[in-house]
Scaffold this motif. Structure first.
Motif: not given
Length: 363
Positions: A242-247, A268-278, A283-286
């Motif tokens: 969350g660095v870019f949400q803080v800054c 790979r990161m986009d795919k894992e984010w879809k399943g584990l973003r809870r 992170l409100d976007r890919r």
């Protein structure tokens, strides 16, 4: 023809437009060169102990006899490579007719465990960069050095020199005792954003852990080839924690780490984010969208394949603004900037060679 040399051709034949080099190096020639910028207390501290500088740390990142550390044509017989402004002017700034160059000095300050000495040495390196480099050539913009083990001291040094007009970036060694995205470093990034400075995630650094994800290597070639793991780990940390949400105004340059791995990492990161973003609800976007907004990558080393393969990777980046030209002086690679430009779409070429860096560093 390499990104660093103009062999058997001319600069205009390679690229006739403006050039901004986002990664050139200054090397401290000796500890004594920093004495004018140290107090008598610390000079005595060095001389009484017979301490001659953090040589081990620098040599771990850049073995002094390796062509990867310095191209033979740029290795002077009587001094350290890239240790004075005249060498940089002769080898890169003048032949490339560079408008601006972003100067970086890795002096392994992060190898020091003495907190006060690390802070004093970082101050000295920054003051040396200003006096010996930035004040003497208006084409140069600097990367300030911080004592990377101590967040409070890092913030203090950013506040001390962060408003100097010569500095545009803060050096973050990619190999570090911790992942840069972790929360103890969030105030450091806030200080960078406050001063409008880019975070420069750069090759090198010291860690108490193995340089690969599975242990210590036997050979330098293993360690060198595995360094991209450190870059992917740090990029993943910066995004996930969350660095870019803080800054939200923070800009990060990924320097001397390649870029061809980025699309695969993104998928790979986009795919894992879809399943584990809870796990990371901030992170409100890919993740790859966040990267396109907040990160830029130098093209040295480029790790190019065929022209067709390179063109495919550039298409997968999904943006004309992701890449910035760099010679990475004085280091030596076999990359071909002419081939990279030939593979790039016409709309990307002026951005890659100057436009993106000019906007990113607000030059």
């Amino acid at each position: 023809m390499t990104t660093a040399l103009l062999e058997n051709t001319t600069r205009d034949a390679v690229w006739p437009g403006p050039v901004i080099d986002c990664d050139v190096h200054a090397n401290v020639p000796s500890l004594e060169a920093l004495f004018p910028y140290l107090s008598r207390h610390w000079i005595a501290w060095c001389t009484e102990r017979g301490w001659h500088g953090p040589v081990g740390g620098v040599n771990l990142a850049y073995p002094p006899g390796s062509d990867r550390s310095c191209r033979p044509e740029w290795r002077p017989a009587d001094r350290s490579p890239a240790s004075e402004l005249g060498l940089l002017q002769q080898h890169v700034l003048d032949p490339w007719r560079v408008e601006h160059a972003i100067l970086t000095c890795y002096y392994a300050v992060d190898s020091l465990r003495h907190p006060d000495w690390a802070a004093a040495l970082a101050r000295a390196v920054n003051d040396w960069l200003v006096a010996e480099w930035l004040d003497r050539d208006p084409r140069l913009a600097g990367t300030l050095v911080i004592p990377a083990r101590d967040p409070a001291a890092m913030i203090e040094e950013i506040h001390r020199v962060g408003d100097h007009p010569g500095f545009v970036q803060v050096l973050l060694p990619v190999r570090h005792a911790a992942l840069w995205g972790q929360r103890q470093f969030h105030p450091v990034f806030q200080a960078m954003a406050e001063h409008g400075l880019v975070a420069g995630l750069h090759f090198g650094g010291i860690t108490t852990d193995a340089p690969s994800s599975s242990g210590y290597s036997s050979y330098y070639v293993e360690e060198y080839a595995a360094e991209w793991q450190s870059f992917t780990a740090q990029v993943t940390s910066l995004v996930s924690e969350g660095v870019f949400q803080v800054c939200p105004e923070l800009r990060v340059s990924v320097l001397e780490g390649g870029f061809t791995w980025l699309p695969v990492w993104g998928w790979r990161m986009d795919k894992e984010w879809k399943g584990l973003r809870r796990e990371v609800p901030w992170l409100d976007r890919r993740p790859l969208e966040i990267i396109r907004e907040h990160m830029r990558f130098s093209v040295a080393p480029a790790d190019l394949g065929t022209r067709e393969q390179t063109a495919t990777v550039l298409e997968w980046l999904g943006s004309d603004d992701m890449l910035m030209f760099a010679t990475d002086y004085p280091h030596g690679y076999d990359d071909d900037i002419a081939e990279l430009l030939a593979a790039a779409p016409p709309s990307m070429r002026p951005r890659l060679m100057a436009g993106t860096a000019r906007d990113w560093y607000r030059l």
